[in-house]
Design a protein around this motif. Sequence first.
Motif, PDB file in Angstrom:
ATOM      1  N   VAL A   1       0.837  -1.203   0.000  1.00  0.00           N
ATOM      2  CA  VAL A   1       0.000   0.000   0.000  1.00  0.00           C
ATOM      3  C   VAL A   1       0.872   1.252   0.000  1.00  0.00           C
ATOM      4  N   TRP A   2       0.740   2.050  -1.039  1.00  0.00           N
ATOM      5  CA  TRP A   2       1.466   3.312  -1.144  1.00  0.00           C
ATOM      6  C   TRP A   2       0.473   4.435  -0.850  1.00  0.00           C
ATOM      7  N   GLU A   3       0.525   4.929   0.364  1.00  0.00           N
ATOM      8  CA  GLU A   3      -0.374   6.014   0.755  1.00  0.00           C
ATOM      9  C   GLU A   3       0.097   7.304   0.071  1.00  0.00           C
ATOM     10  N   THR A   4      -0.813   7.972  -0.598  1.00  0.00           N
ATOM     11  CA  THR A   4      -0.431   9.048  -1.502  1.00  0.00           C
ATOM     12  C   THR A   4      -1.273  10.295  -1.282  1.00  0.00           C
TER      13      THR A   4
ATOM     14  N   LEU B   1       0.182  15.190  -4.459  1.00  0.00           N
ATOM     15  CA  LEU B   1       1.578  14.746  -4.507  1.00  0.00           C
ATOM     16  C   LEU B   1       2.340  15.448  -5.630  1.00  0.00           C
ATOM     17  N   CYS B   2       1.691  15.594  -6.756  1.00  0.00           N
ATOM     18  CA  CYS B   2       2.358  16.121  -7.942  1.00  0.00           C
ATOM     19  C   CYS B   2       1.605  17.388  -8.353  1.00  0.00           C
TER      20      CYS B   2
ATOM     21  N   ALA C   1      -1.577   9.285 -10.793  1.00  0.00           N
ATOM     22  CA  ALA C   1      -0.291   9.582 -11.434  1.00  0.00           C
ATOM     23  C   ALA C   1       0.804   8.655 -10.908  1.00  0.00           C
ATOM     24  N   LEU C   2       0.763   8.377  -9.611  1.00  0.00           N
ATOM     25  CA  LEU C   2       1.799   7.514  -9.021  1.00  0.00           C
ATOM     26  C   LEU C   2       1.679   6.081  -9.552  1.00  0.00           C
TER      27      LEU C   2
ATOM     28  N   SER D   1       3.214   5.927 -12.894  1.00  0.00           N
ATOM     29  CA  SER D   1       4.675   5.972 -12.918  1.00  0.00           C
ATOM     30  C   SER D   1       5.278   4.664 -12.397  1.00  0.00           C
ATOM     31  N   ILE D   2       4.596   4.013 -11.462  1.00  0.00           N
ATOM     32  CA  ILE D   2       5.068   2.694 -11.009  1.00  0.00           C
ATOM     33  C   ILE D   2       4.963   1.688 -12.159  1.00  0.00           C
TER      34      ILE D   2
ATOM     35  N   GLN E   1       7.838   2.082 -14.813  1.00  0.00           N
ATOM     36  CA  GLN E   1       9.252   1.843 -14.505  1.00  0.00           C
ATOM     37  C   GLN E   1       9.717   0.504 -15.102  1.00  0.00           C
TER      38      GLN E   1
ATOM     39  N   LEU F   1       9.551   8.123 -13.670  1.00  0.00           N
ATOM     40  CA  LEU F   1       8.726   9.268 -14.063  1.00  0.00           C
ATOM     41  C   LEU F   1       8.020   9.842 -12.852  1.00  0.00           C
TER      42      LEU F   1
ATOM     43  N   PRO G   1       5.047  11.049 -10.603  1.00  0.00           N
ATOM     44  CA  PRO G   1       5.517  11.533  -9.307  1.00  0.00           C
ATOM     45  C   PRO G   1       6.316  10.521  -8.469  1.00  0.00           C
ATOM     46  N   LEU G   2       6.821   9.460  -9.086  1.00  0.00           N
ATOM     47  CA  LEU G   2       7.548   8.472  -8.289  1.00  0.00           C
ATOM     48  C   LEU G   2       8.772   9.083  -7.590  1.00  0.00           C
TER      49      LEU G   2
ATOM     50  N   TYR H   1       7.523  10.982  -4.590  1.00  0.00           N
ATOM     51  CA  TYR H   1       7.057  10.093  -3.525  1.00  0.00           C
ATOM     52  C   TYR H   1       8.245   9.509  -2.748  1.00  0.00           C
TER      53      TYR H   1
END
Lengths: 331, 85
Positions: free
Chosen positions: A133-136, A140-141, A152-153, A156-157, A160, B20, B22-23, B26
Amino acid sequence: MTTTVTSEVEPLETDRSVRRYEDIRQLLPDVDNPTPLVQLNQVVAGNQITAYLKLEWLNPFGSLKDRAATYLMAGMQERGDLEGRDIVEASSGNTAIALAALAALAGKSLTVTIPSEVPAEKRTMLRMLGAEVWETPDDLCPVDHPKDGAIALARSIAAQDGGSRFALANQYENEDNVRAHYETTGPEIWRQTEGRISYFVAGFGTTGTITGVGRYLKERNPAIRVIAVEPQPGHRLPGLKSFQEAKQPGILDWDVIDDVLRVDDEDAYEATKQLHRREGLIVGPSTGAVVHGIRQIDDHGKIVVGISPDSGTKYTSYFEHILGDEGQPQI
Amino acid sequence: MTTQTDVPNTHETLDTSGLLCPLPVYKAGMVLGRLEPGQVLELICTDPGSLQDIPAMARQRGDTLVASEDLNGTQRFWIEKGTKQ
């Protein structure tokens, strides 16, 4: 001496007539196994309508999002997206909970990006199911995605390492989300109301529900009015989105929506409390928002169906604040 | 643009090359979260969006962007953790 015990008992086969199942996924809804439609007898008594809530929290993984997650998962599997890859998704909790369970059943893991204001109950439940769990924070952006940080996060994950590690379920842009509701929720409601539904009310979130159900119902009867409920900017109604501050999902089809009703948090929470206390329905705050929307409809003799996305059990930490000293002895 | 000579002592370096936004934002937030106030994170990014997002993140968190450089598509930021967090 050790004894090896082997079972010679054949497992019992699935028998829906006695509610016995070989696999939890067989409880997922369809037109022959619909979620319940329950009439509201108190909270819309002043209106000249007959209103029903469709209790989506009685799905096996606890919410409306069991449907979308099932279709998203099936779509990813059919396209081969999951070969050698796990799943990442942005979610306010319910889609991720269902996806986490379905992923576990498929031998996959889920990484979820989740807005930080989502109640602790959902975040913990996701970890219980084995998800990462990535609490966001939504902001953030702040430059490119002022209110969509989790989305958005997740993107981007997924991007990668050339996209080799994760498949993005992408409920906001994936037509499988709409198809889930076009093929299940819509037909269920049509059948459960014997085709007599006049209004359908659902909240704006991913918009898969309102687009899929609205499309199905309007194909059956173009006179059915499809009403969206939208929270105010800065709201505290998990699962709902204000498109005055968040990006509109690609799957949203305005052609099937007749009207948008805006609801304040205060009205939504007040309606939620009334559903708890006067109807015995332990619902979450997004259901209160939908019911506040239903109360704006006063059309004599018409049948109205609203979606109740999930139960109140995931929001007890919210209600600790909302209730104040209600229910505590005043000595 | 700054040069290395302007750069304060770095307590931790985070290389987010290839990631990329917002990684990087974060991950930088997670590292800054465990630093002590006054300690400095060196953050390496290759997403051009970082040029806007990292200064915005530092402002939002109450940290100080003490130096930065942008050379051949690689950005380096030195962020000092603020005291009011």
